[in-house]
Each structure stands twice: as structure tokens, then as C-alpha cells.
Design an enzyme around this catalytic site. Structure first.
Site, short mmCIF file in Angstrom:
data_model
loop_
_atom_site.label_atom_id
_atom_site.label_comp_id
_atom_site.label_asym_id
_atom_site.label_seq_id
_atom_site.Cartn_x
_atom_site.Cartn_y
_atom_site.Cartn_z
N ASP A 11 105.45 40.14 84.73
CA ASP A 11 104.54 40.89 85.61
C ASP A 11 105.32 41.13 86.90
OD1 ASP A 11 102.70 41.63 87.54
OD2 ASP A 11 101.19 40.16 86.93
N ASP A 51 98.78 43.80 83.02
CA ASP A 51 99.74 44.04 84.12
C ASP A 51 101.16 43.57 83.78
OD1 ASP A 51 99.42 41.32 84.23
OD2 ASP A 51 98.63 41.26 86.27
N GLN A 93 106.11 39.50 90.94
CA GLN A 93 105.30 38.27 90.78
C GLN A 93 105.94 37.18 89.91
OE1 GLN A 93 100.85 38.40 89.83
NE2 GLN A 93 101.60 37.55 87.92
N TYR A 230 100.35 27.80 91.50
CA TYR A 230 99.87 28.95 90.75
C TYR A 230 100.57 30.22 91.17
CZ TYR A 230 96.81 32.40 88.67
OH TYR A 230 96.33 33.44 87.94
N LYS A 233 98.98 33.66 85.41
CA LYS A 233 98.87 32.97 84.13
C LYS A 233 100.15 33.23 83.32
CE LYS A 233 96.11 30.20 82.19
NZ LYS A 233 95.83 28.97 82.93
N ASP A 234 100.36 32.42 82.29
CA ASP A 234 101.60 32.52 81.51
C ASP A 234 101.42 33.49 80.35
OD1 ASP A 234 102.73 29.97 82.84
OD2 ASP A 234 100.77 29.42 82.05
N GLN A 243 104.91 39.80 55.29
CA GLN A 243 105.11 40.19 53.88
C GLN A 243 106.20 39.34 53.20
OE1 GLN A 243 102.09 42.83 54.53
NE2 GLN A 243 103.01 42.58 52.53
#
Ligand code: 13P
Ligand code: 13P
Ligand code: MG
Ligand code: MG
Length: 367
Positions: A11, A51, A93, A230, A233-234, A243
Site C-alpha cells: 500500500d 488500496d 505507507q 500499527y 493491516k497485513d 488441477q
């Protein structure tokens, strides 16, 4: 031919908060990969999910290759410059370190890679999820690779009856990669006992026990373990070959019809259902719901076909509707109980400070 598939995603800025990258940002990243990857890569596919921007690259240089990882890192730096020019939110980010060092592991971007002997027909799926973490893939992978209720191939196909080997990582262990290998079906209950805790134990890879071939690679990075706080998020990516000796594409997609609850959504701090969405989708309701996209490919000699949008089919409209209903039902209880993640997983320190302050005001009656 020994081929490596590498997905590296980050991100690096988005429009309107954490919704989606701009077209100019995507173009800047695409341009960089096309120009600088000319002699390095066989092919590439640059896409966005929520994002996050993901670079899917084919080459013959193996996993954790310095030149391939540097190309991705530099593409994200080039994109970050565009994000800054446009005033996008959270420019850069996920680029948590100032300098590139060998490969992107521990620097912020998520990475899933595998090397294999190319089959005559090589179908594979590239999954990307936003507003959640790598544990979101635990349940779908368990169902697809270990449960005959989901995957009839485990009963019907002689190539699959030997089962699969799960490599599971303890993502709370920050001093190195702490992993365990468990075999399905014999150790099914042990696999289940770990995977029930998707914030700690995450499927990293799955191998065919009949042939030893790798079927699955999942990005397992935990950003707050890198940054110590923080940063987002990961949001994970995953590659799944399908197949032949592996589950069919439909057996891998089927579990996503559950719309299971995953960690993430608003401020990375909630439990919300995972919605399968078309490629390139953005984010909306309550910084969510958590979304997953799936681009299906075939490739030969490293040349990718066009991406087929696996969740664009009309079947998934009803699933999306049901996930929206589940999301609103969960939101109706706001911050109470199961709606929010436990203290250990909350992504903000504000609440820790608040509770510490209140702790001093507690008194023990009669003491
Ligand atoms: P086809 O007969 O269409 O190739 O399908 C085979 C299969 O495995 C479907 O799951
Ligand atoms: P991302 O990790 O996708 O940037 O989302 C951050 C967030 O907190 C959304 O509320
Ligand atoms: Mg973001
Ligand atoms: Mg994201």
C-alpha cells in the site's frame, strides 16, 4: 522449465482515505516494472485490490532474488513519488524501512513466491485481499486441501489421495521464521488445532505428498511486528496452482462462498465477513468489508495469459449480498464482544493508555 512466480504487494497511497490507488499511481508502478524489468522478467501483471498494489512477476531467478525484489521496491518508491505529488493518503505507507537490503522480507511489502517445474498446462490463481491479514486464508485452504466435503478430488483423484503437507508459521514469533510441517489427512486434528487461531498460526505453503510439488504460497508478514506499531493491516496475497495433482480451480474457489469472518476492516480492529469481489475493486462500507480478488491465469514459458476474473461470475452476486447482510448484522453490535478484536490484536495504542489510566482508579472494596 523451472519457473518462479513472485507476487510482491504494498500500500503506497490511496484516494479518499484507504479506498484505492489512483490510476496515475498504478501507471507509475506499471511503467517502472515494464522499463526496469525488461531484462529481468519474463512477464508481469500489475493490479490493485482495495488500496494495495500487487506486482505479479514471472522469471527464472528463484525465490528471494535480490534483483527481482529490488525492482519491486524501486517500483513502489517510484509510485510513492506520484502518490506524494497527488496528495494521496498514506503515501509510502507500507515501505517501513529507509533502505533496501537484499529482499523485501522485513521491509513492509508482502511477498508470496514459488519455484516449480512448469507443467504442460499451468493453471494458477492469484488471490489478493485488503483490510484483513494472512490468517484470512486459513479456512479456505483447510477446506480446499484437507476436507472432502469441499473437495471431492480428495476422494476421486488418485493423484490427490496421498493428501497434502501443510507448512504453518507462528507469526507472533519475531526473532525468525518459526514453522511446523503437518500432514493431512493423518494430522488433520493437529492442523485444525493451529489454524483455528488465524492471528497466530498461518498457512505459509502447501505441498502435494504424492509428488512433492508446491501448490500454495501465502504472504505471512505481520506489519506491526516490523514497525512495532500499527501502520496498516497485513493485507495478504496468495498463489495457488490448481488441477492435476492439486485441487481443481472450482474446489479452491468454493470456500470463499462462506463469507467467513476475518480480522480487519475499520482500523484493522474488527471481525467482519470476507467479500469476494471483482478485480480492481475498491473499499467502501466501514473501511471494508474485507475483500478478496482472484485473477486466474495460465502461463507457458513464463508468458501469462490475460487474467480471468474468478469472482466476477454472477454466482458471486448472491454471496456478496449475503456478506453485506452479515457485515451489517455484526456492525449492529458496534464495539461489543465479538465485533471487535481482542486486546492483543487491537491496532491502536489509545485504548491501552485509556485502560491504564482507568486501572489506577479501581478500588478493591473492603480492602
Ligand atoms: P473438464 O472435463 O471440463 O476438463 O473438467 C474436469 C474437472 O476436473 C472439473 O473439476
Ligand atoms: P490498510 O491497511 O488497507 O491501509 O487499511 C488501514 C485502515 O486502518 C483502514 O481503516
Ligand atoms: Mg491504506
Ligand atoms: Mg490495504
Amino acid at each position: 522449465m523451472k519457473l518462479t512466480l513472485s507476487v510482491i504487494k504494498a500500500d503506497i497511497g490511496s484516494i479518499g482515505g484507504h479506498i484505492a490507488p489512483s490510476q496515475a499511481l498504478l501507471e507509475a508502478v506499471r511503467r517502472h516494472v515494464a522499463e526496469q524489468g525488461r531484462d529481468l522478467l519474463l512477464d508481469s501483471y500489475v493490479s490493485s485490490t482495495g488500496d494495495d498494489i500487487a506486482l505479479l512477476m514471472t522469471h527464472t531467478r528463484g525465490v528471494r532474488d535480490e534483483a527481482v525484489h529490488r525492482l519491486a521496491w524501486d517500483a513502489f518508491l517510484a509510485g510513492t513519488a506520484t502518490a506524494k505529488e497527488q496528495g494521496l493518503y498514506g503515501a509510502g505507507q507500507d515501505l517501513l524501512k529507509d533502505a533496501f537490503s537484499g529482499n523485501v522480507h522485513g521491509l513492509g511489502p508482502a511477498c508470496a513466491e514459488m519455484t516449480f517445474d512448469e507443467r504442460p498446462g499451468e493453471p494458477f490463481l492469484f488471490f489478493a485481499a485488503d483490510k484483513t491479514d494472512p490468517g484470512a486464508f486459513n479456512l479456505p485452504l483447510y477446506l480446499a486441501f484437507a476436507d472432502p466435503m469441499n473437495t471431492p478430488g480428495l476422494i476421486l483423484s488418485p493423484n490427490m489421495s496421498a493428501g497434502f503437507r501443510f507448512v504453518i508459521m507462528d507469526v507472533n514469533h519475531t526473532e525468525g521464521d518459526r514453522v511446523i510441517e503437518l500432514n493431512a489427512p493423518e494430522e488433520l486434528y493437529d492442523i485444525a488445532a493451529l489454524l483455528r487461531d488465524p492471528e497466530r498460526y498461518v498457512v505459509e505453503a502447501i505441498y502435494s505428498r504424492a509428488t512433492g510439488e508446491q501448490a500454495v504460497a501465502v504472504a505471512t508478514s505481520r506489519l506491526h511486528n516490523i514497525a512495532g506499531k500499527y501502520t496498516g493491516k497485513d493485507d495478504p496475497v496468495m498463489l495457488v496452482r490448481t488441477q492435476m495433482n492439486f485441487p481443481a480451480t472450482g474446489e479452491v474457489l468454493a470456500p470463499f462462498a462462506l463469507g467467513h469472518f476475518v480480522a480487519g476492516c475499520m482500523r484493522g480492529s474488527h471481525q467482519m465477513p470476507l467479500m469476494p469481489v471483482p478485480l480492481g475493486s475498491g473499499i467502501s462500507y466501514f473501511d471494508g468489508p474485507p475483500i478478496v480478488t482472484c485473477a486466474a491465469f495460465a502461463e507457458h514459458g513464463g508468458k501469462l495469459t490475460e487474467a480471468m476474473d474468478a469472482f466476477a461470475h454472477p454466482f458471486w452476486d448472491e454471496v456478496r449480498h449475503r456478506v453485506a447482510v452479515k457485515a451489517r448484522d455484526m456492525r449492529a453490535q458496534g464495539f461489543f464482544g465479538a465485533a471487535m478484536l481482542p486486546m492483543s490484536e487491537l491496532e491502536y495504542t489509545g485504548i491501552t493508555q485509556k485502560l491504564a489510566r482507568l486501572d489506577e482508579r479501581f478500588t478493591v472494596r473492603g480492602a
